[in-house]
Design a protein around this motif. Structure first.
Motif, PDB file in Angstrom:
ATOM      1  N   HIS A  98      15.236  26.089  16.002  1.00  0.00           N
ATOM      2  CA  HIS A  98      16.674  25.856  16.078  1.00  0.00           C
ATOM      3  C   HIS A  98      16.924  24.377  16.368  1.00  0.00           C
ATOM      4  N   ILE A  99      18.123  23.926  16.068  1.00  0.00           N
ATOM      5  CA  ILE A  99      18.514  22.535  16.324  1.00  0.00           C
ATOM      6  C   ILE A  99      18.853  22.389  17.809  1.00  0.00           C
ATOM      7  N   ASP A 100      18.191  21.458  18.463  1.00  0.00           N
ATOM      8  CA  ASP A 100      18.538  21.140  19.849  1.00  0.00           C
ATOM      9  C   ASP A 100      19.722  20.179  19.848  1.00  0.00           C
ATOM     10  N   ARG A 101      20.790  20.566  20.533  1.00  0.00           N
ATOM     11  CA  ARG A 101      22.038  19.807  20.463  1.00  0.00           C
ATOM     12  C   ARG A 101      21.875  18.379  20.987  1.00  0.00           C
ATOM     13  N   MET A 102      21.172  18.202  22.116  1.00  0.00           N
ATOM     14  CA  MET A 102      21.003  16.851  22.659  1.00  0.00           C
ATOM     15  C   MET A 102      20.181  15.983  21.714  1.00  0.00           C
TER      16      MET A 102
ATOM     17  N   VAL B 298      20.152  11.694  17.278  1.00  0.00           N
ATOM     18  CA  VAL B 298      19.977  11.291  15.882  1.00  0.00           C
ATOM     19  C   VAL B 298      21.310  10.788  15.315  1.00  0.00           C
ATOM     20  N   ASP B 299      22.397  11.516  15.592  1.00  0.00           N
ATOM     21  CA  ASP B 299      23.727  11.105  15.092  1.00  0.00           C
ATOM     22  C   ASP B 299      24.097   9.720  15.595  1.00  0.00           C
ATOM     23  N   ARG B 300      23.869   9.469  16.883  1.00  0.00           N
ATOM     24  CA  ARG B 300      24.227   8.157  17.458  1.00  0.00           C
ATOM     25  C   ARG B 300      23.427   7.035  16.815  1.00  0.00           C
TER      26      ARG B 300
ATOM     27  N   ARG C 140      16.053  17.745  10.595  1.00  0.00           N
ATOM     28  CA  ARG C 140      14.748  18.332  10.941  1.00  0.00           C
ATOM     29  C   ARG C 140      14.148  17.695  12.188  1.00  0.00           C
ATOM     30  N   GLN C 141      14.498  16.436  12.450  1.00  0.00           N
ATOM     31  CA  GLN C 141      13.924  15.748  13.606  1.00  0.00           C
ATOM     32  C   GLN C 141      14.446  16.304  14.936  1.00  0.00           C
ATOM     33  N   ALA C 142      15.535  17.096  14.876  1.00  0.00           N
ATOM     34  CA  ALA C 142      16.096  17.701  16.088  1.00  0.00           C
ATOM     35  C   ALA C 142      15.677  19.153  16.259  1.00  0.00           C
TER      36      ALA C 142
ATOM     37  N   GLY D  41      12.517  28.956  22.741  1.00  0.00           N
ATOM     38  CA  GLY D  41      11.867  29.234  24.017  1.00  0.00           C
ATOM     39  C   GLY D  41      11.067  28.083  24.574  1.00  0.00           C
ATOM     40  N   GLY D  42      10.960  26.987  23.838  1.00  0.00           N
ATOM     41  CA  GLY D  42      10.229  25.821  24.320  1.00  0.00           C
ATOM     42  C   GLY D  42      11.128  24.835  25.041  1.00  0.00           C
ATOM     43  N   THR D  43      10.525  23.841  25.641  1.00  0.00           N
ATOM     44  CA  THR D  43      11.252  22.781  26.332  1.00  0.00           C
ATOM     45  C   THR D  43      11.301  21.542  25.449  1.00  0.00           C
ATOM     46  N   PRO D  44      12.491  21.071  25.064  1.00  0.00           N
ATOM     47  CA  PRO D  44      12.567  19.831  24.272  1.00  0.00           C
ATOM     48  C   PRO D  44      12.065  18.636  25.085  1.00  0.00           C
ATOM     49  N   LEU D  45      11.349  17.754  24.431  1.00  0.00           N
ATOM     50  CA  LEU D  45      10.879  16.512  25.054  1.00  0.00           C
ATOM     51  C   LEU D  45      11.608  15.354  24.394  1.00  0.00           C
TER      52      LEU D  45
END
Length: 421
Positions: free
Chosen positions: A90-94, A99-101, A116-118, A123-127
């Motif tokens: 799934h896309i991580d919002r943060m 990426v948008d900024r 795709r880079q987001a 269930g994982g932790t975004p880094l």
């Protein structure tokens, strides 16, 4: 805990780039007390990458995957991990906001594939990626752990240090003792000779462990132990180091991972001594190795590359009848090495003068064989030492070994002077 590093990228398999990430991660994981038993490189292929992950799960508790997190269709690392774990992406919002900024700040339209880079595994932790765009991922699943890192070292290293390492300490390494190591550096002895002197320690090792290894003109022994505290570890390592030093006092020059020229620069700086050099067959390699060390300007005052006989005569006052003539010793001789060392010391006005003259190859010179080299060390107010070397290898190997051998004998001379005070 056992770990496996999986580097993803067809460019690695083709040899287009060097996998420096594995070296960095292995060192960092060892410092955390995590044993890396395997390193795998796999191309940008979903099936082969998935199989590499499944294979790693059979022999490791922690999988570190590097590369393949970018925006293109061949960036498949997250897809492969999700498929193996039976999870979705799934896309991580943060991460997407980041990426948008990036594109808004540069006034560049964002293509859809950059989303795709987001992506992260459910269930994982975004880094967060502080130096790039592709978000990393840390995942715990059925007693196994996964860290997904970007491929560029400028992104991987800060993400591991600031994001992945704290996650490992919090979620994985709660009971692990860290690994502490010392790197013992040796000169003037080969790997086989060193191992022979330490064979009983190698064969009977338990804790600390001992591992000798070598690269060109340099031998290192890594001694390691796991302990609750640094002081507890150092007590064990210092005892083993002392035993090794007692066996090899004329070869152990440092207990940290530094080249011998660094040790020499430090010693000469402390002793207030200076050095110069005259080089023939090495063409400045000795001088380059010394001046590559920060702070060497206070120690190394200058030198001369005297490749031809004419330059030896003109710049260093080597007598013509020493170099040429039916009964002349020649440029490749102990006599010439002595004059070169003494003359460069006097001309530059230094405490030590070093010299190298020889046949690096590929062919004979003065009817003398490839690998015959003479080195000289001249000391203000002391005797000049000259050594004959009979070296094996190609041209570059002979040049490097010649320079390193001069440094070794200079180190021994400095060590003797220190001991005499």
């Amino acid at each position: 805990m056992k770990a496996e590093i999986i580097a993803v990228g067809t460019e690695l398999l083709l040899g287009q780039i060097v996998n420096t990430n594995a070296q960095y991660l292995s060192r960092e994981l060892a410092a955390l007390g995590i044993d890396v038993y395997y390193q795998t490189v796999v191309g940008d292929n979903l099936n082969r990458l998935s199989q590499a992950i499944r294979t790693a799960l059979e022999r490791a508790d922690l999988l570190i995957l590097t590369g393949g997190l970018g925006p293109t269709q061949d960036d498949l690392t997250k897809d492969a991990v999700a498929a193996v774990l039976g999870r979705s992406l799934h896309i991580d919002r943060m991460a997407m906001d980041h990426v948008d900024r990036f594109f808004e700040g540069r006034g560049i339209p964002m293509t859809e594939n950059n989303r795709r880079q987001a992506l992260v595994v459910d269930g994982g932790t975004p880094l967060p990626n502080e130096t790039g765009l592709a978000v990393g991922n840390a995942i715990a699943h059925e007693g196994k752990f996964y860290i997904l890192l970007p491929g560029p070292p400028s992104e991987l290293k800060p993400m591991f240090e600031r994001q992945a390492k704290p996650w490992l300490l919090q979620h994985v390494l709660t009971q692990e003792e860290p690994l502490y190591s010392k790197m013992l550096k040796f000169a003037g002895i080969g790997e086989s000779g060193l191992e022979t002197r330490l064979m009983d320690l190698v064969e009977n090792q338990t804790d600390p462990t001992l591992a000798p290894y070598a690269k060109e003109s340099e031998v290192t022994v890594r001694i390691s132990t796991k302990a609750r505290t640094e002081s507890e570890a150092m007590a064990k390592l210092d005892k083993l180091e002392a035993e090794i030093a007692a066996r090899l006092p004329d070869h152990l020059y440092a207990n940290e991972d530094v080249p011998i020229e660094k040790t020499i620069v430090d010693m000469m700086t402390e002793m207030g001594l200076t050095v110069s050099a005259a080089e023939s067959c090495t063409g400045g390699l000795l001088m380059q190795s010394i001046t590559s060390i920060p702070g060497s300007a206070t120690v190394f005052l200058g030198g001369i590359v005297c490749y031809s006989n004419a330059m030896k005569e003109k710049l260093l006052n080597v007598p013509h009848d020493l170099l040429e003539g039916e009964n002349a010793p020649g440029a490749v001789s102990a006599e010439t090495a002595q004059v070169l060392a003494e003359q460069v010391r006097m001309i530059v006005d230094t405490d030590f003068g070093l010299s190298i003259t020889g046949v690096a190859g590929p062919g004979y010179s003065e009817r003398k064989p490839v690998g015959l080299v003479y080195i000289g060390i001249s000391r203000r107010g002391g005797e000049t030492e000259v050594y004959e070397l009979n070296l094996k290898g190609n041209r570059e190997t002979i040049r490097l070994r010649s320079a390193k051998t001069v440094l070794y004998h200079l180190w021994k001379r400095l060590k003797a002077e220190q001991a005499a005070k």
